[in-house]
Motif scaffolding. Structure first.
Motif, PDB file in Angstrom:
ATOM      1  N   GLY A 126       7.660  -0.775  -1.140  1.00 49.19           N
ATOM      2  CA  GLY A 126       7.665  -0.228   0.205  1.00 49.19           C
ATOM      3  C   GLY A 126       8.653   0.890   0.411  1.00 49.19           C
ATOM      4  O   GLY A 126       8.658   1.530   1.463  1.00 49.19           O
ATOM      5  N   GLU A 127       9.515   1.160  -0.573  1.00 48.08           N
ATOM      6  CA  GLU A 127      10.507   2.222  -0.441  1.00 48.08           C
ATOM      7  C   GLU A 127       9.850   3.581  -0.656  1.00 48.08           C
ATOM      8  O   GLU A 127       9.017   3.753  -1.554  1.00 48.08           O
ATOM      9  CB  GLU A 127      11.630   2.014  -1.455  1.00 48.08           C
ATOM     10  N   ALA A 128      10.196   4.563   0.163  1.00 47.58           N
ATOM     11  CA  ALA A 128       9.613   5.900   0.046  1.00 47.58           C
ATOM     12  C   ALA A 128      10.074   6.551  -1.253  1.00 47.58           C
ATOM     13  O   ALA A 128      11.269   6.597  -1.546  1.00 47.58           O
ATOM     14  CB  ALA A 128      10.010   6.764   1.236  1.00 47.58           C
ATOM     15  N   ILE A 129       9.117   7.044  -2.037  1.00 54.15           N
ATOM     16  CA  ILE A 129       9.439   7.663  -3.321  1.00 54.15           C
ATOM     17  C   ILE A 129       9.012   9.121  -3.388  1.00 54.15           C
ATOM     18  O   ILE A 129       9.477   9.872  -4.248  1.00 54.15           O
ATOM     19  CB  ILE A 129       8.767   6.885  -4.467  1.00 54.15           C
ATOM     20  N   SER A 130       8.102   9.557  -2.494  1.00 54.48           N
ATOM     21  CA  SER A 130       7.624  10.933  -2.513  1.00 54.48           C
ATOM     22  C   SER A 130       6.961  11.256  -1.178  1.00 54.48           C
ATOM     23  O   SER A 130       6.906  10.407  -0.284  1.00 54.48           O
ATOM     24  CB  SER A 130       6.641  11.153  -3.674  1.00 54.48           C
ATOM     25  N   PRO A 163       0.836  -1.210   0.000  1.00 54.44           N
ATOM     26  CA  PRO A 163       0.000   0.000   0.000  1.00 54.44           C
ATOM     27  C   PRO A 163       0.868   1.256   0.000  1.00 54.44           C
ATOM     28  O   PRO A 163       1.739   1.397   0.870  1.00 54.44           O
ATOM     29  CB  PRO A 163      -0.806  -0.120   1.292  1.00 54.44           C
ATOM     30  N   PRO A 164       0.657   2.162  -0.942  1.00 51.22           N
ATOM     31  CA  PRO A 164       1.471   3.394  -0.984  1.00 51.22           C
ATOM     32  C   PRO A 164       1.330   4.223   0.289  1.00 51.22           C
ATOM     33  O   PRO A 164       2.314   4.762   0.800  1.00 51.22           O
ATOM     34  CB  PRO A 164       0.931   4.136  -2.203  1.00 51.22           C
ATOM     35  N   LEU A 192       9.188  15.053  -4.568  1.00 51.38           N
ATOM     36  CA  LEU A 192       9.593  13.766  -5.124  1.00 51.38           C
ATOM     37  C   LEU A 192      10.961  13.391  -4.565  1.00 51.38           C
ATOM     38  O   LEU A 192      11.876  14.218  -4.523  1.00 51.38           O
ATOM     39  CB  LEU A 192       9.653  13.837  -6.659  1.00 51.38           C
ATOM     40  N   LEU A 193      11.102  12.134  -4.140  1.00 53.35           N
ATOM     41  CA  LEU A 193      12.346  11.653  -3.549  1.00 53.35           C
ATOM     42  C   LEU A 193      13.181  10.840  -4.531  1.00 53.35           C
ATOM     43  O   LEU A 193      14.315  10.479  -4.207  1.00 53.35           O
ATOM     44  CB  LEU A 193      12.040  10.793  -2.308  1.00 53.35           C
ATOM     45  N   SER A 197       3.157  12.736   4.861  1.00 52.20           N
ATOM     46  CA  SER A 197       3.418  11.306   5.029  1.00 52.20           C
ATOM     47  C   SER A 197       4.213  10.782   3.830  1.00 52.20           C
ATOM     48  O   SER A 197       4.054  11.270   2.705  1.00 52.20           O
ATOM     49  CB  SER A 197       2.103  10.535   5.158  1.00 52.20           C
ATOM     50  N   PRO A 198       5.061   9.772   4.025  1.00 52.33           N
ATOM     51  CA  PRO A 198       5.811   9.218   2.898  1.00 52.33           C
ATOM     52  C   PRO A 198       4.919   8.360   2.012  1.00 52.33           C
ATOM     53  O   PRO A 198       4.010   7.676   2.481  1.00 52.33           O
ATOM     54  CB  PRO A 198       6.894   8.371   3.582  1.00 52.33           C
ATOM     55  N   VAL A 199       5.178   8.401   0.717  1.00 56.25           N
ATOM     56  CA  VAL A 199       4.482   7.560  -0.256  1.00 56.25           C
ATOM     57  C   VAL A 199       5.432   6.440  -0.653  1.00 56.25           C
ATOM     58  O   VAL A 199       6.580   6.696  -1.044  1.00 56.25           O
ATOM     59  CB  VAL A 199       4.055   8.374  -1.488  1.00 56.25           C
TER      60      VAL A 199
END
Length: 287
Positions: free
Chosen positions: A249-253, A170-171, A238-239, A197-199
């Motif tokens: 599961g890695e934070a991308i944004s 889940p994002p 954006l990360l 919150s992280p996406v």
């Protein structure tokens, strides 16, 4: 007396201009002027009339009566057309970069150009990063959410040929505010969650697009195996960059409400595309 002396005397002679009532012969108004003073008064009046006329034309709507000058509506339409044309040129340039990057990734090459350009008005060399309680809390939260991720550290096997054997991460976790609806061309799910919150990435994959649009703000798209593409819109930041490899599961944004349209508060618009067709994210992910 010479002619020059006579002319100088005429300039100094005073003349009286009177306004007389024709019935009572009463002098209503009078003024005494020399030829020199009369010339100055006439010159001042002419300059005043010219200045007043120019001011009225420059600062009032009277200029619209000049043949060939556009009215307010026409000038507004010209301005809006110029703005739309500039936005269209930018969107076309982003589209061309997107296809170039996509072709390079499919061919196994490095993307020739990144869609996210650095802000030239900022000096990034002077930026210093300091650990804060908020950063530490965010890092702990992300690590806690990824602890039991079933797909971390593994690439999906080639034997998986459908969506049955996939486990979407889940994002974000939150409340669904907008559901998938083909009739209204809403090809994704809107999830309201805590601001900033992280996406997280839904699956392992490669970032194929990072950019900003007027309608949806900061957008990031990820290409996964089996012709699956996930899209994340309305981000605050954006990360990742185009070409980056990400894990599920890695934070991308970061969740935000960027974009001038289709947003009414901090939330994530999430889409899943499979072989060119959109899917209902709620049928595959529990938000």
């Amino acid at each position: 007396m010479s002619k020059n002396d006579k002319n100088k005397r005429n300039w100094r002679d005073k003349y009286r201009f009177s306004v007389i009532n024709d019935t009572t012969f009463e002098e209503v108004w009078r003024i005494r002027l020399t030829q020199y003073n009369a010339f100055l008064v006439i010159t001042f009046l002419v300059l005043f009339i010219i200045g007043a006329t120019a001011s009225l034309i420059a600062f009032t709507n009277l200029r619209e009566f000049i043949p060939g000058y556009p009215d307010v509506t026409m000038r507004r339409n010209i301005l809006m057309s110029a703005i739309r044309l500039d936005s269209l040129d930018r969107e076309l340039a982003l589209r061309d970069k997107y296809f170039d990057n996509l072709n390079a990734i499919i061919s196994g090459n490095k993307p020739p150009d990144l869609l996210s350009e650095p802000d030239a008005t900022r000096n990034y060399a002077t930026i210093t990063f300091r650990n804060s309680p908020e950063d530490s809390a965010l890092r702990v939260q992300v690590e806690r959410e990824e602890r039991f991720n079933l797909t971390l550290g593994t690439i999906l096997p080639e034997s998986v040929t459908s969506l049955t054997g996939l486990h979407f991460f889940p994002p974000v976790k939150g409340i669904i505010s907008g559901r998938y609806d083909l009739r209204t061309k809403h090809f994704g799910t809107d999830i309201v969650t805590s601001p900033r919150s992280p996406v997280a990435a839904a699956l392992d994959g490669t970032v194929i697009f990072t950019g900003w649009t007027m309608e949806t703000g900061f957008v990031i798209e990820i290409q996964h195996v089996n012709n699956i593409v996930t899209v994340y819109k309305h981000n605050a930041a954006l990360l990742k960059e185009t070409g980056d490899l990400v894990r599920a599961g890695e934070a991308i944004s970061i969740v935000g409400d960027s974009g001038e349209m289709y947003t009414s508060g901090p939330h994530l618009h999430f889409e899943i595309w499979y072989k060119g067709s959109s899917l209902d994210p709620e049928k595959h992910i529990l938000f």
